[in-house]
Design a protein around this motif. Structure first.
Motif, PDB file in Angstrom:
ATOM      1  N   ASP A  13       0.882  -1.171   0.000  1.00  0.00           N
ATOM      2  CA  ASP A  13       0.000   0.000   0.000  1.00  0.00           C
ATOM      3  C   ASP A  13       0.926   1.230   0.000  1.00  0.00           C
ATOM      4  N   ARG A  51     -15.062  -7.363   0.315  1.00  0.00           N
ATOM      5  CA  ARG A  51     -13.975  -6.388   0.487  1.00  0.00           C
ATOM      6  C   ARG A  51     -14.258  -5.448   1.669  1.00  0.00           C
ATOM      7  N   ARG A  72     -12.282 -14.220  -4.613  1.00  0.00           N
ATOM      8  CA  ARG A  72     -11.516 -14.539  -5.842  1.00  0.00           C
ATOM      9  C   ARG A  72     -12.240 -15.587  -6.690  1.00  0.00           C
ATOM     10  N   ARG A  94      -4.106  -6.282  -7.803  1.00  0.00           N
ATOM     11  CA  ARG A  94      -3.862  -7.344  -6.820  1.00  0.00           C
ATOM     12  C   ARG A  94      -4.542  -8.655  -7.209  1.00  0.00           C
ATOM     13  N   SER A  99      -2.229 -12.457  -1.433  1.00  0.00           N
ATOM     14  CA  SER A  99      -2.594 -13.376  -0.344  1.00  0.00           C
ATOM     15  C   SER A  99      -1.339 -13.998   0.267  1.00  0.00           C
ATOM     16  N   TYR A 102       0.485 -10.846   2.094  1.00  0.00           N
ATOM     17  CA  TYR A 102      -0.172 -10.269   3.284  1.00  0.00           C
ATOM     18  C   TYR A 102      -0.594 -11.344   4.294  1.00  0.00           C
ATOM     19  N   GLN A 103      -1.354 -12.364   3.829  1.00  0.00           N
ATOM     20  CA  GLN A 103      -1.812 -13.374   4.787  1.00  0.00           C
ATOM     21  C   GLN A 103      -0.651 -14.319   5.154  1.00  0.00           C
TER      22      GLN A 103
HETATM   23  P1  TYD Z   1      -5.762  -2.130  -2.230  1.00  0.00           P
HETATM   24  O1  TYD Z   1      -6.418  -2.351  -3.537  1.00  0.00           O
HETATM   25  O2  TYD Z   1      -4.317  -1.829  -2.212  1.00  0.00           O
HETATM   26  O3  TYD Z   1      -6.528  -0.975  -1.465  1.00  0.00           O
HETATM   27  P2  TYD Z   1      -6.590   0.566  -1.827  1.00  0.00           P
HETATM   28  O4  TYD Z   1      -7.896   0.748  -2.540  1.00  0.00           O
HETATM   29  O5  TYD Z   1      -6.551   1.184  -0.466  1.00  0.00           O
HETATM   30  O6  TYD Z   1      -5.408   0.921  -2.679  1.00  0.00           O
HETATM   31  O7  TYD Z   1      -6.016  -3.476  -1.371  1.00  0.00           O
HETATM   32  C1  TYD Z   1      -6.700  -3.548  -0.201  1.00  0.00           C
HETATM   33  C2  TYD Z   1      -5.948  -4.349   0.845  1.00  0.00           C
HETATM   34  O8  TYD Z   1      -6.206  -5.752   0.737  1.00  0.00           O
HETATM   35  C3  TYD Z   1      -4.434  -4.185   0.786  1.00  0.00           C
HETATM   36  O9  TYD Z   1      -4.010  -3.651   2.030  1.00  0.00           O
HETATM   37  C4  TYD Z   1      -3.913  -5.582   0.658  1.00  0.00           C
HETATM   38  C5  TYD Z   1      -5.041  -6.472   1.069  1.00  0.00           C
HETATM   39  N1  TYD Z   1      -5.077  -7.805   0.419  1.00  0.00           N
HETATM   40  C6  TYD Z   1      -4.714  -8.926   1.127  1.00  0.00           C
HETATM   41  O10 TYD Z   1      -4.331  -8.827   2.299  1.00  0.00           O
HETATM   42  N2  TYD Z   1      -4.793 -10.156   0.525  1.00  0.00           N
HETATM   43  C7  TYD Z   1      -5.235 -10.327  -0.754  1.00  0.00           C
HETATM   44  O11 TYD Z   1      -5.308 -11.470  -1.263  1.00  0.00           O
HETATM   45  C8  TYD Z   1      -5.612  -9.148  -1.493  1.00  0.00           C
HETATM   46  C9  TYD Z   1      -6.117  -9.277  -2.903  1.00  0.00           C
HETATM   47  C10 TYD Z   1      -5.526  -7.895  -0.871  1.00  0.00           C
END
Ligand code: TYD
Length: 203
Positions: A13, A51, A72, A94, A99, A102-103
């Motif tokens: 981010d 979301r 997904r 993304r 995943s 982040y996860q």
């Molecule tokens: P993002 O599109 O970057 O948000 P923004 O609109 O604020 O730019 O993505 C939202 C958040 O989701 C981002 O912090 C990362 C997270 N994320 C995961 O943790 N795992 C995933 O599989 C995906 C697709 C996103």
């Protein structure tokens, strides 16, 4: 009808992904391609509801991973696969690398569990190209906190979380055999565009 190409964008981010996504879609459309621009989590009415939950509600880390992959599954069935079958190109903000980053990297969920979900939900579908916008964690953090808007559940995480996310992205890019291209996003916009031009000229 030739199958379309599937391009995903990744990064921390605050790495500047959204700016480059707009430019990339316009550039591909100027080539005469039909481009579907979409995002994860989200991309379908149900996915956008998931979301909203994912970005706001506290939850167990496995629940978080399962909801990411549930969104997904719907996205692939309703949007991505039909578009590719029509011959359209899909540019997605993304996908599964997020995943794992982040996860997996960030929250510490076992990669094996994510790999099971990936196989189940994607059944072999992979992006043709993934552009990974890389910036030092401090740069990404200061951009996000300087936006002056309320931060979501991920954006509120500590720097160490984002350091782990970044390391996972870099490790995946190194192991991806060319699918993921790491772009140094700390450079000027013009320099980044030049790199992007070179990369997309080859696909
Ligand atoms: P993002 O599109 O970057 O948000 P923004 O609109 O604020 O730019 O993505 C939202 C958040 O989701 C981002 O912090 C990362 C997270 N994320 C995961 O943790 N795992 C995933 O599989 C995906 C697709 C996103």
């Amino acid at each position: 009808m030739a199958r379309g190409r599937f391009i995903t964008l990744e990064g921390l981010d605050g790495a500047g992904k959204s700016t480059h996504l707009t430019w990339l879609v316009e550039t591909l459309r100027a080539r005469g391609l039909t481009v579907v621009q979409t995002r994860e989590p989200g991309g379908t009415p149900l996915g956008e509801k998931l979301r909203a939950l994912l970005l706001a509600d506290p939850m167990h880390l496995e629940t978080e991973a399962l909801l990411m992959f549930a969104a997904r599954r719907e996205h692939i069935a309703q949007v991505i696969e039909p578009a590719l079958m029509r011959g359209d190109w899909v540019v997605c903000d993304r996908f599964t690398d997020a995943s794992f980053a982040y996860q997996g990297g960030g929250r510490g969920l076992a990669r094996e569990k994510l790999a099971v979900l990936e196989e189940w939900v994607q059944a072999g579908l992979q992006p043709d190209l993934t552009l990974m916008f890389d910036v030092p964690t401090e740069v990404a953090r200061s951009r996000v906190t300087g936006m002056g808007r309320e931060l979501d559940r991920f954006e509120r995480e500590k720097s160490e979380f984002f350091e782990r996310v970044r390391n996972e992205y870099l490790a995946r890019a190194a192991a991806s055999r060319g699918r993921m291209r790491t772009i140094d996003a700390s450079r000027s916009l013009d320099q980044i565009k030049k790199s992007l031009q070179e990369i997309i000229a080859t696909i």
